[in-house]
Scaffold this motif. Sequence first.
Motif, PDB file in Angstrom:
ATOM      1  N   PHE A  23       3.396 -37.104 -22.504  1.00  0.00           N
ATOM      2  CA  PHE A  23       3.220 -37.696 -23.839  1.00  0.00           C
ATOM      3  C   PHE A  23       4.501 -37.533 -24.673  1.00  0.00           C
ATOM      4  CE2 PHE A  23       2.096 -36.658 -28.303  1.00  0.00           C
ATOM      5  CZ  PHE A  23       1.561 -37.870 -28.712  1.00  0.00           C
ATOM      6  N   LEU A  24       5.173 -36.389 -24.500  1.00  0.00           N
ATOM      7  CA  LEU A  24       6.365 -36.121 -25.311  1.00  0.00           C
ATOM      8  C   LEU A  24       7.610 -36.841 -24.790  1.00  0.00           C
ATOM      9  CD1 LEU A  24       5.933 -32.343 -26.125  1.00  0.00           C
ATOM     10  CD2 LEU A  24       5.385 -34.290 -27.554  1.00  0.00           C
ATOM     11  N   GLY A  25       7.609 -37.198 -23.522  1.00  0.00           N
ATOM     12  CA  GLY A  25       8.780 -37.864 -22.951  1.00  0.00           C
ATOM     13  C   GLY A  25       8.964 -37.399 -21.520  1.00  0.00           C
ATOM     14  N   SER A  26      10.163 -37.663 -20.987  1.00  0.00           N
ATOM     15  CA  SER A  26      10.325 -37.347 -19.565  1.00  0.00           C
ATOM     16  C   SER A  26      10.925 -35.959 -19.359  1.00  0.00           C
ATOM     17  CB  SER A  26      11.211 -38.411 -18.923  1.00  0.00           C
ATOM     18  OG  SER A  26      12.385 -38.554 -19.686  1.00  0.00           O
ATOM     19  N   ASN A  27      10.751 -35.426 -18.172  1.00  0.00           N
ATOM     20  CA  ASN A  27      11.358 -34.155 -17.729  1.00  0.00           C
ATOM     21  C   ASN A  27      10.972 -32.935 -18.547  1.00  0.00           C
ATOM     22  OD1 ASN A  27      12.833 -35.745 -15.905  1.00  0.00           O
ATOM     23  ND2 ASN A  27      14.392 -36.102 -17.480  1.00  0.00           N
ATOM     24  N   ASN A  28       9.776 -32.912 -19.081  1.00  0.00           N
ATOM     25  CA  ASN A  28       9.364 -31.731 -19.828  1.00  0.00           C
ATOM     26  C   ASN A  28       8.440 -30.856 -19.000  1.00  0.00           C
ATOM     27  OD1 ASN A  28      10.512 -32.559 -22.399  1.00  0.00           O
ATOM     28  ND2 ASN A  28       8.933 -34.142 -22.370  1.00  0.00           N
ATOM     29  N   TYR A  29       8.553 -29.543 -19.217  1.00  0.00           N
ATOM     30  CA  TYR A  29       7.537 -28.619 -18.718  1.00  0.00           C
ATOM     31  C   TYR A  29       6.699 -28.229 -19.916  1.00  0.00           C
ATOM     32  CZ  TYR A  29      10.711 -28.029 -14.785  1.00  0.00           C
ATOM     33  OH  TYR A  29      11.529 -28.251 -13.715  1.00  0.00           O
ATOM     34  N   CYS A  30       5.392 -28.219 -19.743  1.00  0.00           N
ATOM     35  CA  CYS A  30       4.501 -27.755 -20.801  1.00  0.00           C
ATOM     36  C   CYS A  30       3.719 -26.580 -20.235  1.00  0.00           C
ATOM     37  CB  CYS A  30       3.570 -28.898 -21.210  1.00  0.00           C
ATOM     38  SG  CYS A  30       2.203 -28.364 -22.241  1.00  0.00           S
ATOM     39  N   ILE A  31       3.690 -25.479 -20.975  1.00  0.00           N
ATOM     40  CA  ILE A  31       2.944 -24.296 -20.531  1.00  0.00           C
ATOM     41  C   ILE A  31       1.862 -24.008 -21.563  1.00  0.00           C
ATOM     42  CG2 ILE A  31       3.082 -21.848 -19.863  1.00  0.00           C
ATOM     43  CD1 ILE A  31       6.331 -23.666 -20.142  1.00  0.00           C
ATOM     44  N   GLY A  32       0.611 -24.145 -21.168  1.00  0.00           N
ATOM     45  CA  GLY A  32      -0.522 -23.897 -22.061  1.00  0.00           C
ATOM     46  C   GLY A  32      -0.640 -22.410 -22.348  1.00  0.00           C
ATOM     47  N   LEU A  33      -0.904 -22.065 -23.621  1.00  0.00           N
ATOM     48  CA  LEU A  33      -0.982 -20.665 -24.041  1.00  0.00           C
ATOM     49  C   LEU A  33      -2.197 -20.455 -24.941  1.00  0.00           C
ATOM     50  CD1 LEU A  33       2.790 -20.212 -24.974  1.00  0.00           C
ATOM     51  CD2 LEU A  33       1.695 -19.387 -22.892  1.00  0.00           C
ATOM     52  N   GLY A  34      -2.377 -19.208 -25.359  1.00  0.00           N
ATOM     53  CA  GLY A  34      -3.568 -18.851 -26.132  1.00  0.00           C
ATOM     54  C   GLY A  34      -3.612 -19.431 -27.537  1.00  0.00           C
ATOM     55  N   ASN A  35      -2.463 -19.578 -28.188  1.00  0.00           N
ATOM     56  CA  ASN A  35      -2.418 -20.133 -29.546  1.00  0.00           C
ATOM     57  C   ASN A  35      -0.966 -20.443 -29.917  1.00  0.00           C
ATOM     58  OD1 ASN A  35      -1.208 -17.716 -31.022  1.00  0.00           O
ATOM     59  ND2 ASN A  35      -2.999 -16.789 -30.062  1.00  0.00           N
ATOM     60  N   GLY A  36      -0.782 -21.026 -31.093  1.00  0.00           N
ATOM     61  CA  GLY A  36       0.552 -21.471 -31.497  1.00  0.00           C
ATOM     62  C   GLY A  36       1.470 -20.337 -31.950  1.00  0.00           C
ATOM     63  N   THR A  37       0.895 -19.227 -32.391  1.00  0.00           N
ATOM     64  CA  THR A  37       1.717 -18.078 -32.790  1.00  0.00           C
ATOM     65  C   THR A  37       2.274 -17.394 -31.550  1.00  0.00           C
ATOM     66  OG1 THR A  37       0.197 -17.800 -34.650  1.00  0.00           O
ATOM     67  CG2 THR A  37       1.752 -16.018 -34.249  1.00  0.00           C
ATOM     68  N   ASP A  38       1.421 -17.175 -30.551  1.00  0.00           N
ATOM     69  CA  ASP A  38       1.891 -16.634 -29.268  1.00  0.00           C
ATOM     70  C   ASP A  38       2.989 -17.529 -28.692  1.00  0.00           C
ATOM     71  OD1 ASP A  38      -0.048 -14.730 -29.451  1.00  0.00           O
ATOM     72  OD2 ASP A  38      -1.122 -15.277 -27.617  1.00  0.00           O
ATOM     73  N   ALA A  39       2.835 -18.831 -28.868  1.00  0.00           N
ATOM     74  CA  ALA A  39       3.816 -19.761 -28.303  1.00  0.00           C
ATOM     75  C   ALA A  39       5.205 -19.475 -28.873  1.00  0.00           C
ATOM     76  CB  ALA A  39       3.400 -21.208 -28.600  1.00  0.00           C
ATOM     77  N   ILE A  40       5.280 -19.215 -30.187  1.00  0.00           N
ATOM     78  CA  ILE A  40       6.587 -18.920 -30.802  1.00  0.00           C
ATOM     79  C   ILE A  40       7.104 -17.581 -30.270  1.00  0.00           C
ATOM     80  CG2 ILE A  40       7.870 -18.613 -32.964  1.00  0.00           C
ATOM     81  CD1 ILE A  40       5.536 -20.138 -34.362  1.00  0.00           C
ATOM     82  N   GLU A  41       6.208 -16.600 -30.206  1.00  0.00           N
ATOM     83  CA  GLU A  41       6.609 -15.277 -29.745  1.00  0.00           C
ATOM     84  C   GLU A  41       7.125 -15.328 -28.311  1.00  0.00           C
ATOM     85  OE1 GLU A  41       3.793 -12.163 -31.479  1.00  0.00           O
ATOM     86  OE2 GLU A  41       4.317 -11.379 -29.497  1.00  0.00           O
TER      87      GLU A  41
END
Length: 367
Positions: A48-66
């Motif tokens: 959805f964001l474009g080509s050649n991306n890795y997306c890693i699902g996590l517990g929440n958006g704060t953990d994602a920044i950390e």
Amino acid sequence: MVVKFLDLQKQYLSIKEEIDSSIFQVINSSSYVGGKFVSEFEKNFADFLGSNNYCIGLGNGTDAIEIALWSLDLPPESEVIVPANTFIATSEAVTTSGLKVIFADCEEDYNVSASTIEKQITDKTRVIIVVHLYGQPAKMDEIIALLQKYPEIKLIEDCSQAHGAGFRGQRVGTFGALATFSFYPGKNLGAYGDAGCVVTKDKNLAEKIVMYANHGRSSHYTHEIEGRNSRLDGIQAAILNVKLRHLHKWLEIRNNLAEAYLAGLKDTSIILPKVSEDKFHSWHLFVIRHPKRDQLKEFLGKMDIHTGIHYPVALPNLHAYRNHGQNCKDFLASRIDCELLSLPIGEHLSIEDVYLVVDRIKKFPDL
Ligand SMILES: *Cc1c(COP(=O)(O)O)cnc(C)c1O
């Protein structure tokens, strides 16, 4: 008639069959944590964001920044520049990672800019976190040009309010070394509980993030490093897979409603959001400014028009940062927090609802 700020039940009822069946499939296959629904969503969201991306699902958006910060292996006390005008999660994740928060001011578009960022750069700066606040992309051309002068500084985009937003045809979340998203229920793309993700084009960083988010594992009981538990649940991923299919349509509705607000309120004393042709806004929030904000909020509330404030106190002025030491009193962010008001926007509303809100605002005696 009540004009609600958010109506998640109405949204659910509009996609009930798809959602119910997706949840049932997860339970039926016991794919509760990780598993095929998570991989499917990770792939869909990366595409959805474009080509050649890795997306890693996590517990929440704060953990994602950390966890995005952890993956960069920064020396302790490195400085991370974050906007003064954002939700506390952005700065909190810096501190909890053992790094030092340095606030940058916002401009009239409420985002940090190359010039407000550059004022805060020192020889200890290692990361800049740009937040595409309220769903409006920051001026990425200027920020990328600035970063070319400082090759040791990495860019993280906090896209928690900007799913699907874009700058000159490129989706936000694809400009920096790393990008983070929250899928908290009230976000434009929201799960039915906590969820988040990191997006990157760097395979090496993606692999580290997968490990950090799952106890530093490389296989079941092989732990290369210490990590933590911040995994995406199958049920949340299945829900997000369904909702991602509707996101385009919902973003279009938000854009139409925003246009109606902009046209309806244009010749008033209300300060409207600054929009520009080169940005596709996801309109997570429609934020106006008025010197009599509190009275206006109360006036609208009495007529059942629900509004919000994002955010009532700029981060540097919060009690949590009383010992922070950086003087941000002259920041625009510090001066305008008492004027910000978020009007209702979202796919639960019709254009008539917006006309009604505009009409009521025009009746405000102090306008
Ligand atoms: C919501 C939000 C977060 C935090 O996300 P959670 O999933 O609630 O942890 C971070 N940054 C911004 C800008 C947000 O709006």
